[in-house]
Design a protein around this motif. Structure first.
Motif, PDB file in Angstrom:
ATOM      1  N   ALA A 129     -15.169 -10.286  -3.718  1.00  0.00           N
ATOM      2  CA  ALA A 129     -15.939 -10.148  -2.482  1.00  0.00           C
ATOM      3  C   ALA A 129     -15.175  -9.335  -1.455  1.00  0.00           C
ATOM      4  CB  ALA A 129     -16.259 -11.527  -1.921  1.00  0.00           C
ATOM      5  N   PRO A 130     -15.733  -8.205  -0.993  1.00  0.00           N
ATOM      6  CA  PRO A 130     -15.051  -7.449   0.058  1.00  0.00           C
ATOM      7  C   PRO A 130     -14.957  -8.264   1.342  1.00  0.00           C
ATOM      8  CG  PRO A 130     -16.800  -6.142  -0.960  1.00  0.00           C
ATOM      9  CD  PRO A 130     -16.974  -7.561  -1.439  1.00  0.00           C
ATOM     10  N   PHE A 172     -15.008  -2.129  -0.334  1.00  0.00           N
ATOM     11  CA  PHE A 172     -14.669  -2.025  -1.748  1.00  0.00           C
ATOM     12  C   PHE A 172     -14.003  -0.663  -1.929  1.00  0.00           C
ATOM     13  CE2 PHE A 172     -15.531  -0.881  -6.151  1.00  0.00           C
ATOM     14  CZ  PHE A 172     -15.198  -2.044  -6.820  1.00  0.00           C
ATOM     15  N   PRO A 184     -13.399   2.221  -4.265  1.00  0.00           N
ATOM     16  CA  PRO A 184     -13.883   2.699  -5.567  1.00  0.00           C
ATOM     17  C   PRO A 184     -12.772   3.150  -6.512  1.00  0.00           C
ATOM     18  CG  PRO A 184     -15.286   3.532  -3.819  1.00  0.00           C
ATOM     19  CD  PRO A 184     -14.092   2.894  -3.149  1.00  0.00           C
TER      20      PRO A 184
END
Lengths: 122, 377
Positions: free
Chosen positions: B302-303, B328, B330
């Motif tokens: 979970a960000p 998040f 990437p």
């Protein structure tokens, strides 16, 4: 034959008996872009219509999923824990998010049917 | 209030490319193109991405004496970086300070030979220009370069791509600045950026920006990148976003930006202090600051976003900091964040807990950057 309802917040709800499966619409999934995290309230949590019942997160932002109707959360699509992108690939099918046991079926009357939701999108 | 938003010279190009536009610092800006934030981020990390950063402010500072060193010394009364020793054709990061030792803005200063080019944040540019102009009025003129556009080309394929339009860029090192033609247009090119990757920032007359941008976008490996990926790229690179990670209430020492203050401006240096808030900053350089900006990694998927409170314990009893940016990542493939914690808890590996939707989720203080920089030193 199950019945599908929609909300103005771009969620869908498919009813089987008194249990509803809830997800976000294709339109919502396209707007959010690729998802990196999805979660719903724990099983057994009571939610009132309009409460945040889950969350979908893209790289950039978190968006609440609201309970389309009041009820008790009965399950979460566990595949989304490892595959949050499933929501974007098949938002109205395999990418369902949680299930809810309804506490007030009369609330369904105020939701949109497919034709009304499509009209809302314009 | 879309009708009140300003537009960059590339606004029509963004629409043509299918960008989703959002208000940002008073401008209607592309947050993403049809490919989406995730794909754009990964493209800039692995190939090359073109960003429109024309909303940023550009200022020319010239000494009334005609001697560039006088302009540099004047600017040093506002920033704790060594500007006087910045050679012609070189660029440096600097902080515009307030009297309390807080940060009014962060900026890039380039020595253009007979003038200084200063690039500032869009949201601060009016205030910065007024502040710098009034503060340096005795010795310098300050000109707003509002008729100039700014592009950034970022990513490991940037050099090869840009060199086909401007061969001179191949010889540049990180933080070099040159005047050269790009696709036939006279430009100011620096080897710098805001992604942690090798790349260039390219300034040009606004009316030629569309021509230059289209020429760069036509190159192999280059795609347009929006503000969404710009934010996740800079966060993975550990770079501060002004207004989120640094502001008028954070000091350079708290913000872990000591590297932006050269020896000459520190205790015992030839031009020690001499900028607003120097007493606070020099004191913190000697004795430390009560809090510090750190990297943070979530243990789950979970960000944890900016604004989340940080605690020493899993019950949320003792707050020890706050997250200032989170997303998040990437390239990292996991959530990444930065924030401020009590200095006692700033060591990498320290466990803290972030408040997330009524729960307290474990995070670890982590070294930044989260990705290996690709700068060409």
């Amino acid at each position: 034959m199950s019945t599908i309802y929609f909300t103005k917040d771009h969620e869908w709800l498919r009813l089987d008996g008194d249990v509803a499966t809830v997800g976000i619409t294709r339109h919502a999934a396209d707007e959010l872009g690729e998802l990196v995290f999805v979660e719903a309230k724990d099983e057994g949590t009571e939610v009132a219509q309009g409460d945040a019942a889950g969350v979908v997160e893209s790289v950039k932002a978190a968006s609440d999923i609201y309970a389309p109707v009041s009820g008790t959360v009965t399950g979460f699509n566990g595949r989304l824990s490892d595959e949050p992108t499933l929501v974007g690939e098949d938002p109205e099918g395999e990418g369902w998010i949680f299930t809810l046991r309804l506490s007030d079926a009369a609330q369904l009357d105020a939701l949109l049917d497919e034709a009304a939701y499509k009209a809302l999108l314009g | 209030m879309t009708d009140t938003l300003a537009r960059t010279p590339l606004h029509a190009l963004h629409l043509e490319l299918g960008a989703k536009m959002v208000p940002f610092a008073g401008y209607d800006m592309p947050v993403q193109y049809p490919e989406g934030v995730m794909a754009e981020h990964l493209h800039a990390r692995t190939k090359a991405g073109l960003f429109d950063v024309s909303h940023m402010g550009q200022l020319a500072i010239r000494a009334k004496s005609g001697v560039t060193r006088d302009a540099a010394l004047a600017l040093e009364t506002l920033v704790p970086a060594d500007i006087a020793a910045l050679g012609a054709g070189r660029q440096r990061y600097a902080l515009l300070m307030n009297d309390a030792g807080g940060i009014r803005d962060d900026l890039m200063v380039a020595n253009m030979g007979d003038w200084l080019l200063v690039v500032v944040n869009a949201a601060c540019k009016d205030a910065d220009a007024a502040h710098i102009e009034s503060s340096l009025a005795d010795t310098c003129t300050v000109e707003r370069l509002d008729d100039r556009a700014l592009l950034a080309l970022q990513g490991p394929a940037s050099e090869v791509a840009l060199a086909t339009l401007a061969p001179a860029v191949s010889a540049m090192r990180f933080m070099d600045v040159i005047a050269t033609e790009v696709a036939g247009v006279p430009c100011i090119v620096s080897r710098s950026g805001y992604t942690g990757e090798d790349g260039f920032e390219i300034g040009m007359p606004a009316e030629r920006a569309d021509h230059v941008a289209r020429a760069i976008l036509a190159l192999p490996d280059v795609r347009p990148i929006g503000l969404g990926a710009r934010d996740s790229l800079r966060l993975e690179a550990g770079l501060c976003l002004y207004g989120s990670d640094i502001d008028t209430t954070t000091t350079p020492v708290e913000a872990a930006l000591e590297w932006s203050m050269q020896k000459s401006r520190k205790a015992g240096g030839a031009r020690e202090g001499g900028y607003p808030g120097a007493d606070v900053v020099l004191g913190q350089l000697a004795n430390g600051a009560p809090r510090r900006r750190v990297g943070l990694r979530a243990e789950g998927r979970a960000p944890v976003r900016g604004g989340a409170a940080l605690f020493a314990d899993a019950q949320g009893a003792r707050q020890i900091g706050v997250v200032t940016s989170g997303a998040f990542g990437p390239t990292v493939g996991a959530p990444v964040a930065m924030g401020y914690v009590d200095t006692a808890l700033a060591q990498p590996g320290t466990s803290v807990f972030a408040e997330l939707r009524g729960r307290f989720v474990p995070m670890q203080v982590a070294a930044m950057p989260f990705v290996t920089p690709g700068f060409k030193r």
